[in-house]
Design an enzyme around this catalytic site. Structure first.
Site, PDB file in Angstrom:
ATOM      1  N   GLU A  24      32.087  39.582  49.091  1.00 53.02           N
ATOM      2  CA  GLU A  24      32.140  40.353  47.836  1.00 53.02           C
ATOM      3  C   GLU A  24      30.749  40.722  47.318  1.00 53.02           C
ATOM      4  OE1 GLU A  24      34.743  38.442  44.945  1.00 53.02           O
ATOM      5  OE2 GLU A  24      36.493  38.891  46.172  1.00 53.02           O
ATOM      6  N   GLU A  68      41.245  38.165  51.462  1.00 51.85           N
ATOM      7  CA  GLU A  68      41.617  37.429  50.239  1.00 51.85           C
ATOM      8  C   GLU A  68      42.728  38.216  49.565  1.00 51.85           C
ATOM      9  OE1 GLU A  68      38.692  35.953  47.446  1.00 51.85           O
ATOM     10  OE2 GLU A  68      37.195  35.743  49.033  1.00 51.85           O
ATOM     11  N   GLN A 119      44.227  30.887  48.176  1.00 57.29           N
ATOM     12  CA  GLN A 119      43.685  30.090  49.248  1.00 57.29           C
ATOM     13  C   GLN A 119      44.788  29.194  49.810  1.00 57.29           C
ATOM     14  OE1 GLN A 119      39.848  28.401  48.159  1.00 57.29           O
ATOM     15  NE2 GLN A 119      39.139  30.307  47.266  1.00 57.29           N
TER      16      GLN A 119
HETATM   17  O1  AHR Z   1      39.314  32.968  45.952  1.00 59.70           O
HETATM   18  C1  AHR Z   1      38.583  32.790  44.778  1.00 59.70           C
HETATM   19  C2  AHR Z   1      37.412  33.743  44.659  1.00 59.70           C
HETATM   20  O2  AHR Z   1      37.895  35.049  44.536  1.00 59.70           O
HETATM   21  C3  AHR Z   1      36.491  33.830  45.845  1.00 59.70           C
HETATM   22  O3  AHR Z   1      35.515  32.860  45.823  1.00 59.70           O
HETATM   23  C4  AHR Z   1      35.884  35.183  45.709  1.00 59.70           C
HETATM   24  O4  AHR Z   1      35.532  35.736  46.943  1.00 59.70           O
HETATM   25  C5  AHR Z   1      36.935  35.972  44.975  1.00 59.70           C
HETATM   26  O5  AHR Z   1      36.408  36.646  43.886  1.00 59.70           O
END
Ligand code: AHR
Length: 524
Positions: free
Chosen positions: A190, A309, A366
């Site tokens: 990011e 993500e 996650q």
């Molecule tokens: O998954 C949580 C956070 O979300 C991660 O660290 C980041 O890459 C995103 O903004």
């Protein structure tokens, strides 16, 4: 001549009052093969993902290395072939060297992305060991925030080179004689986001990513690289960020990343459930951007997508503002997911499947405790959140070829989206053995009758209809009530002259499985 199922078919029962959706599937029309890495996930050094999540020495379920066996078993149920690590925002301030070698010598560091203390008890080698226990590959992210090409190429050498060089011999000295052979590497995380440690503009990042990619591949030409795309489709720099980054990196990378999280801060269920339409648009724009740069460069190579993500994330946003800083493994980003979150996750899985031709890697963000399908309590149990189930079903039954189905469904308008189909569906075909239809009914009030024209699948019979539903859209699973929201088996749908009819309950996730006659007994 009707078979006996025709008399039982919902088509011929008292269903005139029901809304209907129609689906046609043919085994000859495919979108693409599902890359197994579509069912990847993500573990970041954040909150209780690593410490008290996967790793808790002293816990009754811990193995000799301190990893929780109960968590390992739950991860295995999800059958996750690849896990992104170690961040996330965390990676942009991480010195990977802090996490290798004798544990007692590892530094405690202030962790600036999440304002915590990182003990470095777990690092590259321990994580690679754990990933093998859950039958996963590691997808390694390198720090392109505070660091750059040098640290990245050293990490490739440390992980992948067999022996005879400084970093590979150091790995051996650390007790890992075999290389980890990590195939997929992310070039930072990011980097478009102003919150990122050492955030860069697209030109700065594009140049750095290109040069880092080159030295990483000089070290190991067999690796695959993911350049960081936008943090979400609402970023002011989207999609110019992608175009600029690709201008610099196109010939050196295999994938471009996408990230997206969805929220229901307004408590507006119809609009929340419609957000996968936004995800669909996001994917389409990035596919177009990749192909625009391909054309501009007259390249023969196609860059694919890594949606590394994706999830629902909002329940923990307010509580997290009150967290004390500089603690170790706080209860951070611990969303407790409800039924409607599981339906949105189901819609997102269907959306990813519909883009199986270009999305080759995707990571549910996650995996444990931090916005995760699996929760643990310190010293206590481990349980499945609501979102565990659609992911598990898709990972288990959604492998094969995605069919290019035609679907017509009644629709509605929500605050942000128009013409939202009540029924969202995808079908995955495993040649010669199994056909699975995944479907979400977004309707808040009514069941919908799905008529599926499966005449192309002669010899297939329905063997199972699994449904995740609840009278309360906000129902959750907790440690004290871990099986409150669980999938149930419904009556097996009837098929009459190749048309399968099945009732999809209001607000439900559905998995309808068909097998070749004869294979049914083996598969069920
Ligand atoms: O998954 C949580 C956070 O979300 C991660 O660290 C980041 O890459 C995103 O903004």
């Amino acid at each position: 001549m009707w078979n006996s199922q025709c008399y039982n078919s919902l088509l011929y029962r008292e269903v005139e009052i029901m809304k209907k959706a129609k689906l046609t599937a043919s085994r000859d029309y495919l979108i693409g093969h599902v890359d197994p890495r579509m069912y990847g996930s993500f573990i970041e050094h954040l909150g209780r993902a690593v410490y008290f999540g996967i790793y808790e020495p002293g816990h009754p379920a811990a193995d000799g290395s301190g990893f929780r066996r109960d968590v390992i078993e739950l991860v295995k149920e999800l059958n996750v072939p690849i896990i992104r690590y170690p961040g996330g925002n965390f990676v942009s301030g991480y010195n990977w060297e802090d996490g290798v070698g004798p544990v007692e010598k590892r530094p405690r560091r202030s962790e600036l992305a999440w304002s915590t203390v990182e003990t470095n008890r777990i690092g590259t080698n321990e994580f690679a060991y754990w990933a093998r226990q859950v039958n996963s590959e590691v997808m390694m992210t390198v720090n392109l925030g505070t660091r750059g090409a040098d640290a990245a190429r050293n990490l490739v050498e440390y992980c992948n080179h067999p022996e005879g060089t400084y970093w590979s011999d150091l790995r051996k000295e650390h007790g890992y004689s075999d290389p980890h052979n990590i195939k997929v590497w992310c070039l930072g995380n990011e980097m478009d986001g102003p919150w990122q440690i050492c955030h860069k503009n697209a030109e700065e990042y594009g140049r750095l990513a290109c040069e880092t990619a080159k030295v990483m591949k000089l070290m190991d030409p067999g690796i695959e690289l993911v350049a960081a795309g936008s943090s979400n489709g609402r970023m002011p720099t989207f999609p110019q960020w992608e175009a600029t980054v690709l201008e610099h990196t196109y010939e050196h990378i295999e994938y471009l990343s996408l990230h997206s999280y969805y929220t229901d801060l307004d408590r507006d269920t119809p609009n929340f459930l419609a957000q996968s339409l936004g995800m669909d648009d996001f994917i389409k724009t990035i596919v177009s951007t990749c192909d625009f740069i391909k054309g501009k460069k007259h390249s023969k190579k196609t860059v694919n997508l890594s949606f590394d993500e994706w999830n629902v994330w909002y329940h923990s946003l307010e509580p997290d503002k009150k967290l004390e800083k500089w603690t170790t493994a706080p209860h951070q980003l611990e969303d407790v997911y409800d039924l409607q979150d599981a339906l949105v996750v189901g819609c997102m899985l269907i959306t990813l499947l519909k883009h199986a031709d270009r999305v080759k890697i995707a990571c549910l963000a996650q995996l444990v405790n931090v916005i995760a399908p699996i929760m643990t309590s310190n010293g206590g149990g481990a349980w499945r959140q609501t979102i565990f189930y659609p992911f598990m079903h898709a990972s288990k039954y959604g492998r094969g070829d995605v069919l290019n189905i035609q679907i017509s469904s009644p629709s509605y308008d929500s605050k942000e989206y128009t013409d939202v189909p009540y029924i969202e569906a995808a079908a995955v075909y495993k040649q010669g053995s199994e056909l699975t239809i995944f479907a979400v009914n977004r309707d808040m009030n009514e069941s919908i009758l799905l008529e599926a024209d499966l005449r192309s699948f002669e010899g297939y019979v329905p063997v199972e209809h699994i449904v995740l539903e609840n009278v309360d859209v906000y129902a959750v699973n907790t440690e004290s009530d871990p099986f409150h929201v669980i999938p149930v088996r419904k009556e097996i749908p009837a098929v009459c002259e190749g048309i399968m009819t099945v009732e999809l309950p209001k607000l439900s996730w559905n998995v309808i499985r068909l097998s070749v006659i004869g294979a049914a007994a083996v598969l069920s």
